[in-house]
Design a protein around this motif. Sequence first.
Motif, short mmCIF file in Angstrom:
data_model
loop_
_atom_site.label_atom_id
_atom_site.label_comp_id
_atom_site.label_asym_id
_atom_site.label_seq_id
_atom_site.Cartn_x
_atom_site.Cartn_y
_atom_site.Cartn_z
N ARG A 99 0.83 -1.21 0.00
CA ARG A 99 0.00 0.00 0.00
C ARG A 99 0.86 1.26 0.00
NH1 ARG A 99 -5.43 -0.40 0.82
NH2 ARG A 99 -5.47 1.77 1.48
N LEU A 100 1.97 1.25 0.74
CA LEU A 100 2.84 2.42 0.76
C LEU A 100 3.47 2.67 -0.61
CD1 LEU A 100 4.51 2.05 4.26
CD2 LEU A 100 2.80 3.74 3.56
N VAL A 101 3.87 1.60 -1.31
CA VAL A 101 4.38 1.75 -2.67
C VAL A 101 3.27 2.31 -3.56
CG1 VAL A 101 5.27 0.54 -4.70
CG2 VAL A 101 6.16 -0.01 -2.42
N MET A 102 2.06 1.82 -3.39
CA MET A 102 0.91 2.31 -4.14
C MET A 102 0.74 3.82 -3.92
SD MET A 102 -3.10 1.32 -3.59
CE MET A 102 -3.25 2.32 -2.13
N ILE A 103 0.87 4.27 -2.67
CA ILE A 103 0.71 5.68 -2.35
C ILE A 103 1.80 6.52 -3.03
CG2 ILE A 103 0.80 7.37 -0.46
CD1 ILE A 103 -0.40 5.06 1.32
N ILE A 104 3.01 6.00 -3.07
CA ILE A 104 4.10 6.71 -3.75
C ILE A 104 3.79 6.85 -5.24
CG2 ILE A 104 6.53 6.51 -4.46
CD1 ILE A 104 7.00 5.21 -1.64
N VAL A 105 3.29 5.79 -5.85
CA VAL A 105 2.95 5.84 -7.27
C VAL A 105 1.79 6.82 -7.51
CG1 VAL A 105 2.16 4.50 -9.27
CG2 VAL A 105 3.86 3.54 -7.71
N ILE A 106 0.83 6.85 -6.62
CA ILE A 106 -0.26 7.84 -6.74
C ILE A 106 0.32 9.24 -6.70
CG2 ILE A 106 -2.29 8.82 -5.59
CD1 ILE A 106 -3.03 5.96 -4.70
N GLY A 107 1.29 9.47 -5.81
CA GLY A 107 1.95 10.79 -5.73
C GLY A 107 2.66 11.15 -7.01
N ILE A 108 3.32 10.19 -7.63
CA ILE A 108 3.98 10.44 -8.92
C ILE A 108 2.94 10.79 -9.97
CG2 ILE A 108 5.31 9.35 -10.78
CD1 ILE A 108 6.73 7.73 -8.50
N GLY A 109 1.81 10.09 -9.94
CA GLY A 109 0.73 10.40 -10.86
C GLY A 109 0.18 11.80 -10.66
N SER A 136 0.14 18.75 -27.16
CA SER A 136 0.57 17.36 -27.15
C SER A 136 1.27 17.01 -25.83
CB SER A 136 1.52 17.08 -28.32
OG SER A 136 0.82 17.19 -29.54
N LEU A 137 2.03 17.94 -25.28
CA LEU A 137 2.67 17.70 -23.98
C LEU A 137 1.63 17.53 -22.88
CD1 LEU A 137 5.73 20.13 -24.01
CD2 LEU A 137 5.77 17.63 -23.99
N VAL A 138 0.56 18.31 -22.94
CA VAL A 138 -0.51 18.18 -21.96
C VAL A 138 -1.14 16.79 -22.05
CG1 VAL A 138 -2.84 18.99 -21.37
CG2 VAL A 138 -1.00 20.65 -21.75
N LEU A 139 -1.49 16.37 -23.25
CA LEU A 139 -2.10 15.05 -23.42
C LEU A 139 -1.13 13.94 -23.01
CD1 LEU A 139 -4.55 13.41 -24.24
CD2 LEU A 139 -3.72 13.48 -26.61
N PHE A 140 0.14 14.11 -23.35
CA PHE A 140 1.17 13.14 -22.97
C PHE A 140 1.23 13.01 -21.44
CE2 PHE A 140 5.64 12.32 -21.79
CZ PHE A 140 5.77 11.04 -22.31
N SER A 141 1.20 14.12 -20.76
CA SER A 141 1.25 14.11 -19.29
C SER A 141 0.03 13.41 -18.70
CB SER A 141 1.34 15.55 -18.77
OG SER A 141 1.39 15.55 -17.37
N LEU A 142 -1.13 13.66 -19.26
CA LEU A 142 -2.34 12.99 -18.77
C LEU A 142 -2.30 11.49 -19.06
CD1 LEU A 142 -5.05 15.65 -19.71
CD2 LEU A 142 -4.05 15.19 -17.47
N ASN A 143 -1.69 11.11 -20.17
CA ASN A 143 -1.52 9.68 -20.46
C ASN A 143 -0.54 9.04 -19.47
OD1 ASN A 143 -3.35 9.58 -22.57
ND2 ASN A 143 -1.81 10.05 -24.11
N ILE A 144 0.52 9.76 -19.11
CA ILE A 144 1.46 9.27 -18.09
C ILE A 144 0.71 9.05 -16.78
CG2 ILE A 144 3.46 9.89 -16.65
CD1 ILE A 144 4.23 9.00 -19.47
N HIS A 145 -0.17 9.98 -16.44
CA HIS A 145 -0.97 9.82 -15.23
C HIS A 145 -1.76 8.52 -15.28
CE1 HIS A 145 -4.65 10.28 -12.80
NE2 HIS A 145 -3.80 10.78 -11.91
N GLN A 146 -2.35 8.23 -16.43
CA GLN A 146 -3.12 6.99 -16.57
C GLN A 146 -2.24 5.76 -16.40
OE1 GLN A 146 -6.50 6.83 -16.65
NE2 GLN A 146 -6.11 4.68 -16.34
N PHE A 147 -1.01 5.81 -16.89
CA PHE A 147 -0.09 4.69 -16.70
C PHE A 147 0.21 4.49 -15.22
CE2 PHE A 147 1.61 5.75 -21.14
CZ PHE A 147 0.76 4.85 -21.74
#
Length: 161
Positions: A99-109, A136-147
Amino acid sequence: MTTTRIPSSPAQFARITGLLYLLIAVFGGFSMGYLPTVILEQGDATATVRNITENQGLFKTGILAEIIVCLLEVFITVRLYRLLKPVNNTLSMTAAVARLVMIIVIGIGLVAHLIPLHILSKPAYLNVFETTQLDSLVLFSLNIHQFTVYIWQFFFTLHLI
């Protein structure tokens, strides 16, 4: 040295933890379920930027909701660890670490979610880019969030197992 214990009955402690989970469902449902349906136009960066610009308050509220989810996850992780530790300390610790790793990944998102706001604030150093490139950078960033959502879901599943 003092010992810590669950301050109330385990059932009451679990009910409060369940209430926190319910709050996560509400805030997470908004930020990760509803918001993308309003903002994201897959494959159309210009339309996505237009949606963010027209719904900037909604977009910022979604980011705030995701921050609240992240904070609630910290509290729930501690509570679940304390609740389940007497059952099996090793499994409880493993779930807590997942869960703590999950929280870190949420923070990166969250960082990936904040980047569009920064790009759309049009800092002077971004003037070297064309509007379509910035879109395109905006959409790229939102796609990174989805990853990052896919990655944290893996750790959430590990915690459930």
